[in-house]
Design a protein around this motif. Structure first.
Motif, short mmCIF file in Angstrom:
data_model
loop_
_atom_site.label_atom_id
_atom_site.label_comp_id
_atom_site.label_asym_id
_atom_site.label_seq_id
_atom_site.Cartn_x
_atom_site.Cartn_y
_atom_site.Cartn_z
N UNK A 1 1.14 -1.37 -0.39
CA UNK A 1 -0.11 0.68 0.43
C UNK A 1 0.90 1.42 0.22
N UNK A 2 1.78 0.96 0.70
CA UNK A 2 3.10 2.47 -0.05
C UNK A 2 3.43 2.32 1.40
N UNK A 3 3.95 2.19 2.48
CA UNK A 3 4.86 2.59 3.42
C UNK A 3 6.65 2.05 2.77
N UNK A 4 6.89 3.07 2.75
CA UNK A 4 8.36 2.74 2.81
C UNK A 4 9.12 1.94 3.78
N UNK A 5 8.80 1.77 4.69
CA UNK A 5 9.93 0.69 5.57
C UNK A 5 7.82 -0.04 6.57
N UNK A 6 8.12 -1.01 7.14
CA UNK A 6 8.32 -1.65 8.04
C UNK A 6 9.36 -2.38 9.22
N UNK A 7 8.08 -2.13 10.34
CA UNK A 7 9.74 -2.56 11.28
C UNK A 7 7.68 -3.28 12.76
#
Length: 307
Positions: free
Chosen positions: A176-182
């Motif tokens: 969906x467009x998240x630049x980073x997922x932590x």
């Protein structure tokens, strides 16, 4: 008519009962409900229900009685709506200011997933202000609000880092467009212009520590149901002179129907993609609520009203 009402039993939160037919006010329409969605906040209310609780805020269906004052859609119109209560029923009354018309191309199930989570996301964006080029951190991003916010913020030019509890949920946020997922807020890198916090407990002060000087911290939930503690001196470690703001989605100058129409338009033009993790018959509502409580559902859960 049939409606779902609280049982007071934590093992089976709702059951069917017969309710009187709705009696609309002049500015209300009666909607034959085709589908509704459930929210974690409603689940928590049902675990300790107050007397007279009538659950149900997110519905889609057809108008069967138009508003007597002439406002709102005509009989037969497909609509999505956000009543204050009593939406988990065969028919529901809703003020016309909280109704939006639904094109044939948008299904009732998709529309039912929009109201509470979608209104929250679009109003969070409005509260954050101009976000073009801004770095944004959002905690508790695996639910409906997080999915909508990530997609809308990415489309608006923001760089979004999402905190998600599992790799599977994180994959969808990346799409969906998240630049980073932590998977832990402590793993988010760098400083952020805006932090959106919805977990509480230890997550809140950790998220605040990621904020840049004079940044904006928007507190919009407490999914852990545990209080958060902040240190005044913690601000000097980075987020000096930051703004801390409480947010509630209902505190809006825009009528629900106007923002619902915006959400419908975004879906219709393929710019917003509701994440529906489960879609079942409404006879399974109690089981779905349990799965929601145990975090076994990614995105939104939608129930179809049996005919």
């Amino acid at each position: 008519m049939k409606a779902l009402l609280p049982t007071g039993d934590p093992e089976k939160l709702v059951h069917f009962q017969e309710r009187p037919e709705p009696a609309p006010q002049p500015d209300e329409a009666v909607i034959a409900v085709e589908a509704f969605s459930v929210n974690r906040g409603e689940m928590f209310l049902l675990m300790r229900p107050k007397e007279g609780l009538l659950p149900g805020k997110d519905i889609a269906g057809r108008v069967v009685v138009a508003a007597a004052d002439g406002s709102g859609p005509a009989v037969g119109t497909r609509v999505v709506a956000h009543p204050p209560k009593a939406g988990w029923a065969e028919r529901a009354t809703v003020r016309t200011s909280s109704i939006a018309e639904l094109p044939d191309e948008v299904s009732f199930e998709t529309a039912a997933a929009l109201p509470l989570a979608g209104l929250t996301a679009i109003r969070l964006l409005r509260t954050a202000g101009s976000i073009v080029g801004k770095r944004i951190l959002i905690t508790g991003a695996s639910g409906g609000v997080g999915h909508y916010f990530v997609e809308l913020a990415h489309a608006s030019g923001a760089e979004v880092t999402a905190v998600s509890g599992s790799a599977e949920r994180g994959e969808r946020l990346t799409a969906l467009g998240a630049a980073e997922v932590v998977h832990d807020v402590a793993d988010a890198t760098g400083r952020y212009d805006i932090v959106l916090e919805s977990v509480g407990a230890e997550s809140a002060p950790q998220a605040l520590a990621k904020l840049r000087k004079r940044g904006q911290f928007i507190w919009f939930g407490q999914a852990s149901r545990e209080p958060a503690t902040f240190s005044f001196f913690g601000f000097f470690a980075g987020p000096e002179s930051a703004t801390v703001r409480h947010f509630h989605y209902a505190d809006s100058d825009e009528p629900d129907g106007v923002d619902l129409a915006t959400l419908v338009r975004l879906v219709h033009t393929d710019r917003l993609h509701p994440e529906i993790g489960r879609a079942e018959d409404w006879s399974l509502t109690s089981a779905i609520l349990t799965d929601l409580r145990e975090r076994r559902i990614r995105g939104k859960a939608v129930l179809r009203v049996g005919q």
